[in-house]
Design a protein around this motif. Structure first.
Motif, short mmCIF file in Angstrom:
data_model
loop_
_atom_site.label_atom_id
_atom_site.label_comp_id
_atom_site.label_asym_id
_atom_site.label_seq_id
_atom_site.Cartn_x
_atom_site.Cartn_y
_atom_site.Cartn_z
N CYS A 116 0.83 -1.22 0.00
CA CYS A 116 0.00 0.00 0.00
C CYS A 116 0.86 1.26 0.00
O CYS A 116 0.51 2.27 -0.61
CB CYS A 116 -0.94 0.00 1.21
N LEU A 117 2.01 1.21 0.68
CA LEU A 117 2.90 2.36 0.66
C LEU A 117 3.44 2.60 -0.76
O LEU A 117 3.51 3.75 -1.22
CB LEU A 117 4.06 2.13 1.62
N ALA A 118 3.79 1.53 -1.47
CA ALA A 118 4.25 1.66 -2.85
C ALA A 118 3.14 2.21 -3.74
O ALA A 118 3.38 3.06 -4.61
CB ALA A 118 4.74 0.31 -3.38
N LEU A 119 1.90 1.75 -3.51
CA LEU A 119 0.77 2.28 -4.28
C LEU A 119 0.57 3.76 -4.03
O LEU A 119 0.32 4.55 -4.96
CB LEU A 119 -0.51 1.51 -3.92
N GLY A 120 0.67 4.18 -2.78
CA GLY A 120 0.48 5.58 -2.45
C GLY A 120 1.52 6.48 -3.09
O GLY A 120 1.23 7.62 -3.45
N LEU A 121 2.75 5.97 -3.24
CA LEU A 121 3.82 6.76 -3.83
C LEU A 121 3.74 6.82 -5.35
O LEU A 121 4.46 7.61 -5.97
CB LEU A 121 5.18 6.19 -3.43
N ARG A 122 2.88 6.03 -5.98
CA ARG A 122 2.84 5.97 -7.44
C ARG A 122 1.47 6.33 -8.02
O ARG A 122 1.38 7.10 -8.99
CB ARG A 122 3.28 4.58 -7.90
N GLU A 123 0.40 5.82 -7.47
CA GLU A 123 -0.91 5.90 -8.11
C GLU A 123 -1.67 7.17 -7.69
O GLU A 123 -1.45 7.73 -6.62
CB GLU A 123 -1.74 4.66 -7.77
N PRO A 124 -2.62 7.62 -8.54
CA PRO A 124 -3.42 8.80 -8.21
C PRO A 124 -4.47 8.50 -7.14
O PRO A 124 -4.69 7.35 -6.75
CB PRO A 124 -4.08 9.16 -9.55
N ARG A 125 -5.15 9.54 -6.69
CA ARG A 125 -6.12 9.40 -5.60
C ARG A 125 -7.24 8.44 -5.93
O ARG A 125 -7.66 7.64 -5.09
CB ARG A 125 -6.72 10.77 -5.27
N ARG A 126 -7.75 8.51 -7.15
CA ARG A 126 -8.88 7.65 -7.53
C ARG A 126 -8.51 6.18 -7.42
O ARG A 126 -9.29 5.36 -6.90
CB ARG A 126 -9.31 7.99 -8.96
N THR A 127 -7.31 5.83 -7.88
CA THR A 127 -6.86 4.44 -7.78
C THR A 127 -6.69 4.02 -6.33
O THR A 127 -7.06 2.90 -5.94
CB THR A 127 -5.55 4.25 -8.54
N LEU A 128 -6.14 4.89 -5.52
CA LEU A 128 -5.95 4.57 -4.10
C LEU A 128 -7.29 4.36 -3.40
O LEU A 128 -7.43 3.45 -2.56
CB LEU A 128 -5.18 5.70 -3.41
N LEU A 129 -8.28 5.16 -3.75
CA LEU A 129 -9.60 4.99 -3.14
C LEU A 129 -10.21 3.64 -3.54
O LEU A 129 -10.79 2.93 -2.70
CB LEU A 129 -10.52 6.13 -3.57
N LEU A 130 -10.08 3.27 -4.82
CA LEU A 130 -10.62 1.99 -5.28
C LEU A 130 -9.91 0.82 -4.60
O LEU A 130 -10.55 -0.19 -4.25
CB LEU A 130 -10.48 1.88 -6.80
N VAL A 131 -8.59 0.95 -4.41
CA VAL A 131 -7.85 -0.12 -3.72
C VAL A 131 -8.34 -0.26 -2.29
O VAL A 131 -8.55 -1.40 -1.80
CB VAL A 131 -6.34 0.20 -3.75
N TRP A 132 -8.54 0.85 -1.60
CA TRP A 132 -9.00 0.75 -0.22
C TRP A 132 -10.42 0.19 -0.14
O TRP A 132 -10.73 -0.61 0.76
CB TRP A 132 -8.95 2.14 0.43
N LEU A 133 -11.29 0.61 -1.07
CA LEU A 133 -12.66 0.08 -1.07
C LEU A 133 -12.65 -1.42 -1.34
O LEU A 133 -13.44 -2.17 -0.73
CB LEU A 133 -13.50 0.80 -2.13
N ALA A 134 -11.77 -1.89 -2.24
CA ALA A 134 -11.68 -3.32 -2.49
C ALA A 134 -11.18 -4.06 -1.26
O ALA A 134 -11.68 -5.15 -0.92
CB ALA A 134 -10.75 -3.58 -3.68
N THR A 135 -10.22 -3.47 -0.56
CA THR A 135 -9.70 -4.09 0.66
C THR A 135 -10.78 -4.16 1.74
O THR A 135 -10.99 -5.20 2.38
CB THR A 135 -8.49 -3.29 1.19
N ALA A 136 -11.48 -3.05 1.95
CA ALA A 136 -12.55 -3.02 2.96
C ALA A 136 -13.68 -3.97 2.58
O ALA A 136 -14.23 -4.68 3.44
CB ALA A 136 -13.06 -1.59 3.13
N GLY A 137 -14.03 -3.99 1.28
CA GLY A 137 -15.11 -4.88 0.85
C GLY A 137 -14.77 -6.35 1.06
O GLY A 137 -15.61 -7.14 1.51
N ALA A 138 -13.52 -6.72 0.72
CA ALA A 138 -13.12 -8.11 0.93
C ALA A 138 -13.11 -8.47 2.40
O ALA A 138 -13.52 -9.58 2.80
CB ALA A 138 -11.73 -8.33 0.32
#
Length: 424
Positions: A116-138
């Motif tokens: 997640c730290l690597a994602l935060g340093l590379r991806e835009p906000r929209r992608t980070l939000l989708l990643v977190w929603l997928a994590t919370a949903g799972a």
């Protein structure tokens, strides 16, 4: 239609100036992969009782992609996220102790947080939000199948991943903002230098107009009045004078039209006569009244108006710099004219023209500012004054030497040609 080649992705922190910072993501990913791979196999088999082959496959899928995360964190997330969910479902097939974490064991949480730290340093906000929603949903969906009932530890990965994603995104946006600011400052400085040069050239053009217009006006008047001042002029000579006067008036009109482009609405003060060598003494007196001890050596030579104007402006800017940057410093101002060396009887060489011509030397030298009590009025400088000096010297075909002295003072020395042939 040619296909545009996609630029290969850069590693995290690849733009850092220090080598150890550029290598840091690779070192962290390597340490996590090497540490988590055997740990995951050991924990899944010994503590949770999972089959060894299945545990090994899950460990490889959960730990090895961390190396890919340095370059392609989102692709690594697809693999690790699927492997973590698959591992949670696989643990439902075995009977493990109630105090053990589920759906995600501790080593999976550690690897996922690093991802997640690597994602935060590379991806835009929209992608980070989708990643977190997928994590919370799972996490929520798996919670319905919890073998030992619901527990507060089930949401641990959701909380940690959200915090790390926000932290990584904030660091990336801060770095991007600093990079854009540095680029903008570089562009602004270059644009500021260019604008200063153009403004100085426009100012020189306006001043030269007054100098040239005076001479053109004299030519026009002399040509118009030649028929009245000179007796018995032949008709062809009188016609020649008339043509000269008409050409001069036309040139004056063209100059005034061009000058209208350079002048602005606030240029009313430029109607005053342009200063020359005779006004340098007033500059020195004004500087002395400002608290700067100045010694002045004057020059009574008859110099072209363009050269006199350039000499005045050079002394003016040099004394202004002394007042701004070295208040109270002892200063010497010298203006002198050198006579041309008599030419030898033999044929002159190609280099003799510049060496034998008469030149006006303008020298302004100041010592260091006394300490205390005086202190510089300006700590930094833009160098725009030197830009104007160099432009004026270049205009008349002279040379300029300006720079600091070993004792902390500053020296400005200009050589301005006095013969008309040196202006070309």
């Amino acid at each position: 239609m040619t296909a545009v080649e996609e630029e290969p992705p850069r590693a995290l922190l690849a733009g850092a100036s220090r080598r150890w910072v550029r290598l840091l993501p690779w070192a962290v990913a390597f340490v996590l992969s090497v540490a988590l791979l055997p740990t995951t196999i050991q924990v899944l088999t010994a503590d949770y009782g999972l089959n060894g082959g299945l545990a090994s496959a899950l460990a490889v899928a959960q730990a090895a992609p961390l190396l890919l995360a340095v370059v392609r964190p989102l692709q690594a997330w697809y693999v690790i996220f699927a492997a973590d969910v698959a591992g949670a479902l696989a643990l439902l097939t075995v009977d493990f102790k109630e105090q053990l974490l589920w759906p995600f064991p501790p080593m999976e949480i550690v690897g996922y947080v690093g991802l997640c730290l690597a994602l935060g340093l590379r991806e835009p906000r929209r992608t980070l939000l989708l990643v977190w929603l997928a994590t919370a949903g799972a996490n929520v969906a798996l919670g319905f199948f919890a073998p030992n009932g619901a527990s507060a530890m089930n949401v641990l990965l959701t909380i940690l991943s959200g915090v790390v994603l926000v932290l990584g995104g904030a660091l990336r946006e801060r770095y991007d903002a600093q990079r854009r600011l540095a680029e903008q400052e570089t562009i602004s400085e270059a644009e500021r230098d260019r604008r200063t040069l153009l403004e100085e050239r426009a100012r020189i053009a306006r001043e030269l107009h007054d100098v040239v217009a005076h001479h053109m006006s004299v030519i026009t008047v002399q040509a118009d009045t030649a028929a009245y001042r000179l007796e018995r002029l032949p008709p062809d000579v009188q016609e020649e004078f008339t043509s000269i006067a008409a050409t001069s008036r036309e040139s004056l009109g063209e100059m005034r039209r061009l000058l209208g482009v350079l002048r602005n609405e606030e240029a009313n003060g430029e109607l005053a006569p342009q200063p020359g060598l005779t006004r340098i003494g007033q500059l020195v007196e004004a500087t002395a009244r400002a608290g700067v001890p100045v010694e002045f050596t004057a020059c009574d030579a008859d110099v072209p108006e363009a050269v006199g104007l350039s000499a005045y402006r050079i002394v003016q800017e040099a004394l202004a710099n002394v007042v701004r940057h070295a208040p109270g410093a002892p200063t010497q101002v010298s203006v002198s004219a050198s006579q041309p060396v008599p030419e030898p009887v033999s044929e002159p060489t190609a280099e003799s023209g510049s060496k034998d011509s008469a030149r006006l030397t303008v020298l302004v030298v100041n010592g260091p500012s006394p300490q205390p009590p005086a202190a510089p009025l300006e700590e930094g400088g833009t160098g725009h004054g030197l830009v104007g000096m160099r432009e004026r010297v270049r205009l008349v075909g002279g040379t300029l030497d300006a720079g600091p002295l070993p004792d902390g003072g500053f020296r400005v020395a200009a050589q301005l040609p006095l013969t008309e042939k040196d202006f070309t």
